[in-house]
Design a protein around this motif. Sequence first.
Motif, PDB file in Angstrom:
ATOM      1  N   SER A 196      29.847 -34.871  12.444  1.00 15.74           N
ATOM      2  CA  SER A 196      30.970 -35.357  11.570  1.00 15.74           C
ATOM      3  C   SER A 196      30.277 -36.446  10.659  1.00 15.74           C
ATOM      4  O   SER A 196      31.176 -36.416   9.658  1.00 15.74           O
ATOM      5  N   ARG A 239      22.020 -38.012  21.467  1.00 10.29           N
ATOM      6  CA  ARG A 239      22.620 -39.083  22.094  1.00 10.29           C
ATOM      7  C   ARG A 239      21.850 -39.276  23.092  1.00 10.29           C
ATOM      8  O   ARG A 239      21.041 -38.768  23.748  1.00 10.29           O
ATOM      9  N   HIS A 293      26.880 -37.036  15.932  1.00 10.45           N
ATOM     10  CA  HIS A 293      27.471 -35.624  15.764  1.00 10.45           C
ATOM     11  C   HIS A 293      27.282 -35.387  14.220  1.00 10.45           C
ATOM     12  O   HIS A 293      26.988 -36.128  13.140  1.00 10.45           O
ATOM     13  N   GLN A 346      25.270 -28.895  16.655  1.00 12.93           N
ATOM     14  CA  GLN A 346      26.512 -28.964  16.544  1.00 12.93           C
ATOM     15  C   GLN A 346      27.053 -28.340  15.258  1.00 12.93           C
ATOM     16  O   GLN A 346      25.914 -28.208  14.470  1.00 12.93           O
TER      17      GLN A 346
HETATM   18  N1  PHE Z   1      32.372 -35.058  16.664  1.00 12.55           N
HETATM   19  C1  PHE Z   1      33.438 -34.976  17.703  1.00 12.55           C
HETATM   20  C2  PHE Z   1      32.139 -34.957  18.846  1.00 12.55           C
HETATM   21  O1  PHE Z   1      30.831 -34.670  18.762  1.00 12.55           O
HETATM   22  C3  PHE Z   1      33.891 -33.532  17.611  1.00 12.55           C
HETATM   23  C4  PHE Z   1      35.065 -33.396  16.658  1.00 12.55           C
HETATM   24  C5  PHE Z   1      34.612 -33.060  15.469  1.00 12.55           C
HETATM   25  C6  PHE Z   1      36.127 -33.756  16.989  1.00 12.55           C
HETATM   26  C7  PHE Z   1      35.708 -32.908  14.385  1.00 12.55           C
HETATM   27  C8  PHE Z   1      37.146 -33.459  15.976  1.00 12.55           C
HETATM   28  C9  PHE Z   1      37.045 -33.426  14.868  1.00 12.55           C
HETATM   29  O2  PHE Z   1      32.353 -34.792  20.161  1.00 12.55           O
END
Ligand code: PHE
Length: 326
Positions: free
Chosen positions: A165, A191, A163, A205
């Motif tokens: 993130s 993934r 992700h 994303q």
């Molecule tokens: N990283 C999470 C995902 O890929 C999405 C997410 C990002 C949720 C930031 C909360 C905050 O599913």
Amino acid sequence: LRTEALQEIQSATEMELIKDLKVKYLGKKGELTAVLRGMGSLSAEERPVIGGLANEVRAALETAFAQKSESLETAELEAKLQSETIDVTLPGASLEPGSIHPLHSVIEQIEDIFIGMGFEIAEGPEVELDHYNFEMLNLPKDHPARDMQDSFYITPEILLRTHTSSVQGRTLLAKEGEVPVRIIMPGKVYRRDDDDATHSHQFTQIEGLVVDRGVSMGELKGVLLQLIQKMFGPDTEVRLRPSYFPFTEPSVEVDIYHPEKGWLEILGAGMVHPRVLEKAGYDSERYTGFAFGLGVERVAMLKYDIDDIRHLYNNDLRFLRQFKSV
Ligand code: PHE
């Protein structure tokens, strides 16, 4: 000798031949040179006569060589120009103009919307350390939530990020505790999924992150509403559902309403978990934040009514040509 030489020079059709002839007559072992060398054996009376004659011949040959070389050079140049002539009246080759790929277009539209709200854009690596992809996001090694995202590991410590993130920790560390933080982070993620009409092992994303004093859930909702209404129209219905992510608390999932398909999830979000702030050197007593992660393919498929995610990767021109005006 003179007549013969002049004739040969005249009939030469190439520069190469002229060079050979020069050697033949005027070179060190040339015929005229031989005559001049032979002068020693002549009598005192003959010498000036023959010498004068030989010099005359040499002068005549040199002039002939010069003239012939010049005319050959001109001829060669003209032939070259002739062969390189371009007919400017011929019709040109027609090139089909390309178009922006719908995924790319969606990323740019979303970037523009967030730039309009004062966000900056940041990026991070796709080959990532477990540390940034999980640890810094409050997902220690044995955390069961790691199973939510089946990962492609390269070594036990390195993986393809699951992700965007993963870029949160990197950008927070780079900011060294400074606020405000208002960034979005677009990019590819990976993934272990079986590819079908709605799943792909690689997708895109856009991560969002805001950290400051007094950042609230209300601001998160406002920002997402702005985004969704700008992308899908001002009347689009939005729903926030409670959810769980280890790096946000509380967490939500955000759905939008599609007249035919019903409620569809497009992103996960929440208030940044205090532990995530602390790990990145931010005082969680002073600052709060929100984060979200949006699926770009989902948005593109909804916006452009695309029924199979694989259309976005196959680069079939019949598909891509439909986006010329986007
Ligand atoms: N990283 C999470 C995902 O890929 C999405 C997410 C990002 C949720 C930031 C909360 C905050 O599913």
